[in-house]
Design a protein around this motif. Structure first.
Motif, PDB file in Angstrom:
ATOM      1  N   ARG A   1       0.743  -1.138   0.088  1.00 16.23           N
ATOM      2  CA  ARG A   1      -0.088  -0.059   0.049  1.00 16.23           C
ATOM      3  C   ARG A   1       0.875   1.192  -0.131  1.00 16.23           C
ATOM      4  NH1 ARG A   1      -2.537  -3.213   3.629  1.00 16.23           N
ATOM      5  NH2 ARG A   1      -1.775  -2.087   5.416  1.00 16.23           N
ATOM      6  N   GLU A   2       1.990   1.045   0.567  1.00 15.61           N
ATOM      7  CA  GLU A   2       3.004   2.458   0.721  1.00 15.61           C
ATOM      8  C   GLU A   2       3.025   2.960  -0.559  1.00 15.61           C
ATOM      9  OE1 GLU A   2       6.297   1.840   2.912  1.00 15.61           O
ATOM     10  OE2 GLU A   2       5.301   1.735   4.811  1.00 15.61           O
ATOM     11  N   ASN A   3       2.885   1.954  -1.797  1.00 15.39           N
ATOM     12  CA  ASN A   3       3.093   2.767  -3.011  1.00 15.39           C
ATOM     13  C   ASN A   3       2.251   3.603  -3.527  1.00 15.39           C
ATOM     14  OD1 ASN A   3       5.539   1.414  -4.593  1.00 15.39           O
ATOM     15  ND2 ASN A   3       4.471  -0.594  -4.133  1.00 15.39           N
ATOM     16  N   PRO A   4       2.298   4.638  -3.902  1.00 12.81           N
ATOM     17  CA  PRO A   4       1.482   5.561  -4.556  1.00 12.81           C
ATOM     18  C   PRO A   4       0.389   4.805  -5.466  1.00 12.81           C
ATOM     19  CG  PRO A   4       3.478   6.516  -4.690  1.00 12.81           C
ATOM     20  CD  PRO A   4       3.938   5.001  -4.550  1.00 12.81           C
ATOM     21  N   SER A   5      -0.838   4.982  -5.353  1.00 12.27           N
ATOM     22  CA  SER A   5      -1.794   4.241  -6.175  1.00 12.27           C
ATOM     23  C   SER A   5      -1.594   4.278  -7.727  1.00 12.27           C
ATOM     24  CB  SER A   5      -3.107   4.514  -5.799  1.00 12.27           C
ATOM     25  OG  SER A   5      -3.279   6.051  -5.753  1.00 12.27           O
ATOM     26  N   TRP A   6      -1.115   5.601  -7.898  1.00 15.16           N
ATOM     27  CA  TRP A   6      -0.941   5.749  -9.449  1.00 15.16           C
ATOM     28  C   TRP A   6       0.220   4.923  -9.946  1.00 15.16           C
ATOM     29  CZ3 TRP A   6       3.878   7.439 -11.678  1.00 15.16           C
ATOM     30  CH2 TRP A   6       4.513   7.959 -10.922  1.00 15.16           C
ATOM     31  N   GLN A   7       1.151   4.541  -9.106  1.00 14.11           N
ATOM     32  CA  GLN A   7       2.263   3.632  -9.578  1.00 14.11           C
ATOM     33  C   GLN A   7       1.773   2.295  -9.833  1.00 14.11           C
ATOM     34  OE1 GLN A   7       5.786   3.582  -7.160  1.00 14.11           O
ATOM     35  NE2 GLN A   7       6.433   5.630  -8.071  1.00 14.11           N
ATOM     36  N   LEU A   8       1.055   1.686  -9.018  1.00 12.79           N
ATOM     37  CA  LEU A   8       0.616   0.577  -9.165  1.00 12.79           C
ATOM     38  C   LEU A   8      -0.422   0.450 -10.074  1.00 12.79           C
ATOM     39  CD1 LEU A   8      -0.920  -0.686  -5.355  1.00 12.79           C
ATOM     40  CD2 LEU A   8       0.493  -1.912  -7.266  1.00 12.79           C
ATOM     41  N   ALA A   9      -1.324   1.549 -10.357  1.00 11.10           N
ATOM     42  CA  ALA A   9      -2.259   1.275 -11.394  1.00 11.10           C
ATOM     43  C   ALA A   9      -1.205   1.342 -12.753  1.00 11.10           C
ATOM     44  CB  ALA A   9      -2.950   2.714 -11.474  1.00 11.10           C
ATOM     45  N   ALA A  10      -0.302   2.371 -12.976  1.00  8.88           N
ATOM     46  CA  ALA A  10       0.480   2.466 -14.061  1.00  8.88           C
ATOM     47  C   ALA A  10       1.234   1.084 -14.276  1.00  8.88           C
ATOM     48  CB  ALA A  10       1.525   3.398 -14.049  1.00  8.88           C
ATOM     49  N   ALA A  11       1.506   0.511 -13.345  1.00  5.05           N
ATOM     50  CA  ALA A  11       2.324  -0.853 -13.477  1.00  5.05           C
ATOM     51  C   ALA A  11       1.316  -1.795 -14.172  1.00  5.05           C
ATOM     52  CB  ALA A  11       2.886  -1.407 -12.290  1.00  5.05           C
ATOM     53  N   ILE A  12       0.096  -1.936 -13.644  1.00 11.68           N
ATOM     54  CA  ILE A  12      -0.772  -3.134 -13.852  1.00 11.68           C
ATOM     55  C   ILE A  12      -1.169  -2.529 -15.387  1.00 11.68           C
ATOM     56  CG2 ILE A  12      -3.151  -3.862 -13.710  1.00 11.68           C
ATOM     57  CD1 ILE A  12      -2.208  -3.517 -10.627  1.00 11.68           C
ATOM     58  N   VAL A  13      -1.511  -1.317 -15.694  1.00 10.56           N
ATOM     59  CA  VAL A  13      -1.890  -1.017 -16.856  1.00 10.56           C
ATOM     60  C   VAL A  13      -0.932  -1.388 -18.104  1.00 10.56           C
ATOM     61  CG1 VAL A  13      -2.465   0.737 -18.567  1.00 10.56           C
ATOM     62  CG2 VAL A  13      -3.551   0.982 -16.473  1.00 10.56           C
ATOM     63  N   LEU A  14       0.515  -0.960 -17.662  1.00  9.43           N
ATOM     64  CA  LEU A  14       1.472  -1.273 -18.578  1.00  9.43           C
ATOM     65  C   LEU A  14       1.373  -2.734 -18.834  1.00  9.43           C
ATOM     66  CD1 LEU A  14       4.559   0.825 -17.358  1.00  9.43           C
ATOM     67  CD2 LEU A  14       3.259   0.948 -19.752  1.00  9.43           C
ATOM     68  N   GLY A  15       1.457  -3.717 -17.809  1.00  6.51           N
ATOM     69  CA  GLY A  15       1.476  -5.116 -17.862  1.00  6.51           C
ATOM     70  C   GLY A  15       0.311  -5.665 -18.669  1.00  6.51           C
ATOM     71  N   CYS A  16      -0.977  -4.987 -18.618  1.00  5.85           N
ATOM     72  CA  CYS A  16      -1.885  -5.523 -19.286  1.00  5.85           C
ATOM     73  C   CYS A  16      -1.898  -5.332 -20.900  1.00  5.85           C
ATOM     74  CB  CYS A  16      -3.186  -5.008 -18.743  1.00  5.85           C
ATOM     75  SG  CYS A  16      -3.788  -5.636 -16.972  1.00  5.85           S
ATOM     76  N   VAL A  17      -1.206  -4.069 -21.061  1.00  8.32           N
ATOM     77  CA  VAL A  17      -1.049  -3.979 -22.505  1.00  8.32           C
ATOM     78  C   VAL A  17      -0.371  -4.877 -23.023  1.00  8.32           C
ATOM     79  CG1 VAL A  17      -0.385  -2.042 -24.115  1.00  8.32           C
ATOM     80  CG2 VAL A  17      -1.591  -1.393 -22.037  1.00  8.32           C
ATOM     81  N   LEU A  18       0.798  -5.057 -22.216  1.00  5.35           N
ATOM     82  CA  LEU A  18       1.763  -6.016 -22.977  1.00  5.35           C
ATOM     83  C   LEU A  18       1.239  -7.207 -23.167  1.00  5.35           C
ATOM     84  CD1 LEU A  18       4.951  -5.857 -23.255  1.00  5.35           C
ATOM     85  CD2 LEU A  18       5.251  -6.796 -20.898  1.00  5.35           C
ATOM     86  N   LEU A  19       0.551  -7.906 -21.965  1.00  9.89           N
ATOM     87  CA  LEU A  19      -0.124  -9.050 -22.066  1.00  9.89           C
ATOM     88  C   LEU A  19      -1.048  -9.144 -23.363  1.00  9.89           C
ATOM     89  CD1 LEU A  19      -0.248 -11.757 -20.652  1.00  9.89           C
ATOM     90  CD2 LEU A  19      -2.040 -11.026 -19.307  1.00  9.89           C
TER      91      LEU A  19
END
Lengths: 169, 663, 105
Positions: A85-103
């Motif tokens: 949770r300590e990660n800023p939420s936008w970082q988590l979101a960005a990472a997941i979005v990037l991963g999903c696009v890749l997939l």
């Protein structure tokens, strides 16, 4: 029903991969990575890569992961990291979005290129993936890369020793 | 063709250069100087051997050729490093290495106290090497290497005492003025290559000789004028003579080397070497003769009133070079080269004698503060007198014979005439006068230096005075090598000439295969429809008589004005002050060049610096740097230092790459 | 019926891509450098799986050789990387990659 083993082992690999990413404890993560590696090793065996299977188990699951655990114990960082949770939420979101696009891209490519289902050839040489064949290839076509590999390992060895010995100010 | 040692002639001084340049400072001074002198002596020995070998060959085979290696071999250009020894180059190498050797020996005494002794000898050897290369080259390109080499060495040696701003400036002046001539020489060389497709002397000259009218006369004239323009730079003719009088800022042996043995004779040599081209371009020959005569008179006039002993000698060199070009211009190339040789003897003697004086006077060069030196320096005085008589043209001294040949040809040649002869004779009178002036003012009359200097005046050491005596012997007797036929009829002269193993015009006959005879010139001119004037010995004798009378008159006038009535010269000068000032300031040529060439050049350079370089080029460079700075400031924010940001970038990049690849 | 006819090549590819993506996301969201390293290993192994499957699919062994080289490089990388982590830890007793940002522009 011969696809059941594949699905089972794949499920194990994906599950423990997710566990590695999501667990708060690095030691648990390391152990789950060992399981991922072992399941991939089984896949290698199924795909006829006997030698790679051996190396995967011995070098990866054995040596490399032991090194990881050893460092973790040396530094005593087992459960040191704070919650995700300590990660800023936008970082988590960005990472997941990037991963999903890749997939998505990968899936799209597989779907387009695969035209549905493509199967492996049935007939294969009896000694496919055997250590002899690997050795022959390594010492003929791949002799130069193989020799250069030794330099890479030497450099890594020296680098590791220097980094460990140096007293930084 | 079994003489295989030509390459040794330039090599010896080159070895001397390397020894003195790299380990000279480790050697004792005497060894360093001796090595340099021995190097030139080696060249001299090989040169004399080559000359004797040539003499042993039948007259029509007197050419030794030796190619060492291919230098440039691309496409149409095929140039070798090759040497040629024919009578012309044989004479030149003997003069260069012979006089050069004597000057080297002299320098060992003269430069004994200089802190940069090995460097001096390295430069001197390099100078000799470049000149020998120039003379021996068998093609224009290799000749050009030597041509540039002597320019470089003159720069180094004239500016040898570079602590003095005037010396440094004189060195630069010599180099820059020479560049103007060199540029013309290159152009001429390119013209030759375009016209004849070769740069080798043999090929070019053979083509001209085989088909003289194949090349348009205009082209030939352009080529010859360009070559001659190069020669005016190197041989100090109008309009490029201005560097030579300043060149005496260098040590005196250097002046002697430049004036007598190397450098200034290069132009004459080149014109003589290319005589086949020149005789097919009569207009160019006329220009050569005209420029030569004008320079002779012009420089002699300036020399009348100069007070620096070396400066007078420098102007006399310019004047004598004018004679040589006059000879070449009327087609008497052999006479020109003969004057090069005799001039080498007496001019080297004059310079080394003046060096001896300057040495004794503790670097005083102004003849107004000398006088009466004969009582302390007998050897220098007598040898200097011999040289003076030789250059003034007193009968049977070498200068008399060579100069009178030139005057005779100037009168009798189809290209010459009364005008050229008159200019030459007037110059001879002036020469006799100003040389008498220098000699009387320096060595005779009342001493005008202060007591302190007077006490230290001494005759020069043996290494210097022996050289003076040897040169004096040459200055007296060199003329017998080329006694004119007219004089041979006078019994004692003919007898003496035979005593030296020579006969009438031996030297000219020897040179004939290289530079042609008067008859060859006449034939070439006939082809171009020129009238040939018949000549006679009677006229030759009469003209000779005129010259001799004028020379004696000049010396006598000098005696009257500077010994008997020492104030009379000054009163003459006061009666026409504008003329005196005009001459004293060398016709304001330097000022003219400064206003017309140097100032605009400086202005242009200043404009290019302030206007183009600073405002345009620097501004562009700075603007580029500023723009890069702005962009990097903008993009610097991307370098957050957070590993995961970079990783996100990599993933994004991977997405893009995969998308592009699978599109 | 064996596994080759039951499971198509696309399935292996999909599994490989899934594992790779999981590793990439892990690398992006974790701050413990050791875990990040392990995510890299995961991505490398996903690549290895793809190589081995392709080798079998095309019936040439070069893919397996590549896997061999990838493993070698991975081993070297882990050795040096962990040595760096140890060196950093000695100095600051804390390993959070977001704290190590001295190299920012």
């Amino acid at each position: 029903m011969t696809w059941i083993p594949f699905v089972l082992i794949a499920a194990v690999a994906v599950f423990f991969a997710l566990y590695l990413v999501l667990s708060k404890n690095a030691v648990h993560g390391a152990l789950s990575l060992v399981l991922v590696l072992v399941s991939l090793a089984i896949f290698f065996l199924l795909l006829g890569a006997e030698f790679i299977f051996i190396v995967q188990v011995a070098v990866y699951a054995g040596a490399i992961m032991v090194l990881f655990l050893f460092v973790m114990m040396l530094l005593n960082v087992g459960g040191a990291e704070g919650p995700l949770r300590e990660n800023p939420s936008w970082q988590l979101a960005a990472a997941i979005v990037l991963g999903c696009v890749l997939l998505f891209e990968a899936a799209l490519h597989i779907a387009r290129a695969g035209e549905g289902v493509r199967h492996f050839p049935q007939a294969i040489a009896a000694d496919f993936g055997s250590p002899e064949r690997i050795g022959q290839l390594l010492f003929s076509s791949y002799l130069l890369p193989f020799e250069i590999t030794s330099l890479v390992l030497l450099a890594a060895m020296i680098g590791a020793v220097v980094l460990a010995l140096r007293r930084f100010p | 063709m079994d003489f295989k040692y030509l390459w040794l002639i330039p090599l010896c001084p080159l070895i001397g250069v390397f020894i003195n340049a790299f380990i000279g400072h480790l050697l004792p001074r005497k060894v360093s100087g001796a090595i340099a002198s021995l190097a030139v002596l080696g060249s001299l020995i090989v040169s004399v051997m080559g000359l004797l070998h040539l003499l042993g060959l039948p007259e029509d085979q007197r050419v030794l050729h030796q190619s060492l290696f291919d230098w440039i071999a691309t496409g149409a250009v095929h140039t070798q490093v090759a040497f040629v020894l024919d009578p012309l180059s044989a004479v030149m190498v003997c003069v260069v290495s012979g006089i050069g050797f004597l000057i080297h020996v002299y320098s060992m005494g003269y430069m004994a106290h200089d802190p940069r002794y090995p460097r001096f000898f390295a430069y001197m050897n390099l100078f000799t090497f470049a000149m020998l290369l120039l003379v021996l080259a068998d093609n224009f390109l290799l000749m050009y290497v030597g041509w540039e080499g002597v320019a470089l060495c003159s720069y180094l040696l004239i500016g040898f005492w570079f602590e003095r701003p005037s010396a440094a400036a004189a060195g630069q002046k010599a180099f820059i003025v020479n560049r103007v001539g060199d540029w013309c020489f290159i152009l001429g060389m390119l013209f030759i290559f375009v016209t004849f497709g070769s740069l080798t002397f043999q090929d070019v000259f053979a083509k001209v000789a085989a088909a003289p009218l194949a090349v348009p006369t205009v082209t030939m004239t352009i080529i010859c004028l360009l070559l001659f323009a190069g020669a005016t730079g190197k041989s100090a003719q109008i309009p490029l003579y201005v560097w030579l009088p300043d060149a005496m800022e260098g040590p005196t042996p250097v002046s002697a080397l430049i004036h007598a043995a190397t450098m200034v004779t290069a132009g004459v040599y080149m014109v003589a070497r290319c005589h086949i081209l020149f005789v097919h371009a009569p207009v160019a020959l006329m220009v050569v003769a005209g420029i030569g005569a004008a320079t002779a008179l012009f420089a002699a006039l300036i020399g009348l009133v100069q007070n620096d002993i070396k400066r007078v000698l420098a102007y006399s060199t310019v004047s004598q070079l004018g004679y040589m070009f006059m000879a070449c211009g009327v087609g008497a190339f052999a006479a020109g080269i003969f004057h090069v040789m005799t001039h080498a003897f007496f001019k080297a003697l004059l310079f080394l004698g003046s060096g001896s004086v300057i040495h004794a006077m503790h670097d005083e060069q102004d003849i107004r503060r000398m006088g009466g030196l004969s009582r302390w320096m007998p050897v220098t005085t007598w040898t200097f007198w011999i040289a003076t008589l030789a250059i003034a043209g007193i009968p049977l001294f070498s200068g008399f014979i060579s100069k009178d040949q030139i005057l005779w040809y100037a009168f009798s040649s189809p290209l010459g005439g009364v005008v050229l002869w008159t200019v030459g004779v007037v110059t001879a009178l002036l020469t006799a006068f100003y040389m008498a002036r220098v000699t009387y003012k320096t060595f005779h009359g009342q001493p005008r230096m202060d007591e302190e200097t007077q006490r230290h005046i001494h005759e020069s050491p043996a290494s210097m005075s022996i050289v003076l005596i040897l040169l004096a012997v040459g200055a007296v007797f060199a003329g017998f090598l080329n006694m004119p036929e007219a004089l041979m009829k006078i019994a004692p002269i003919g007898w003496l000439t035979h005593l030296f193993g020579a006969s009438a015009e031996t030297f000219s006959d020897f040179l004939a295969p290289s530079v042609g005879t008067q008859a060859d010139v006449a034939r070439a001119l006939e082809m171009l429809h020129r009238q040939i004037v018949p000549t006679s010995h009677v006229w030759e004798m009469r003209l000779m008589g005129v010259t001799v009378v004028l020379s004696v008159l000049g010396i006598y006038a000098g005696y009257q004005m500077y010994v008997r009535k020492p104030g009379s010269a000054w009163s003459i000068a006061r009666s026409a002050p504008w003329l005196y000032n005009l001459l004293l300031n060398k016709f304001y040529v330097d000022e003219f060049y400064k206003a017309v060439v140097v100032r605009p050049g400086m202005g242009l350079a200043y404009f290019l610096w302030r206007g183009i370089d600073v405002l345009v080029i620097d501004a562009i460079v700075n603007a580029v740097a500023t723009i890069v700075g702005i962009f990097s400031h903008l993009f610097r924010g991307l370098q957050t230092g957070y590993v995961r940001n970079y990783a996100a970038g990599m993933v994004l990049g991977a997405i893009v790459v995969i998308w592009v690849l699978t599109r | 019926m064996d596994i080759y006819s039951a499971v198509p090549f696309s399935a292996w590819l999909a599994l490989s891509g899934l594992l790779f993506t999981i590793g990439a996301i892990g690398f992006l969201i974790r701050r413990d450098p050791i875990v990040m390293f392990m995510c890299i290993e995961l991505m490398l192994n996903a690549g290895n799986l793809l190589l081995v499957a392709s080798a079998r699919y095309r019936a040439v062994m070069d893919g397996q050789i590549y896997v061999f080289f990838v493993m070698t490089v991975a081993a070297a990388e882990v050795a040096v990387g962990l040595a760096i982590i140890v060196a950093i830890f000695r100095q600051r007793l804390d390993i959070d990659v977001d704290e190590m940002s001295e190299m920012r522009g």
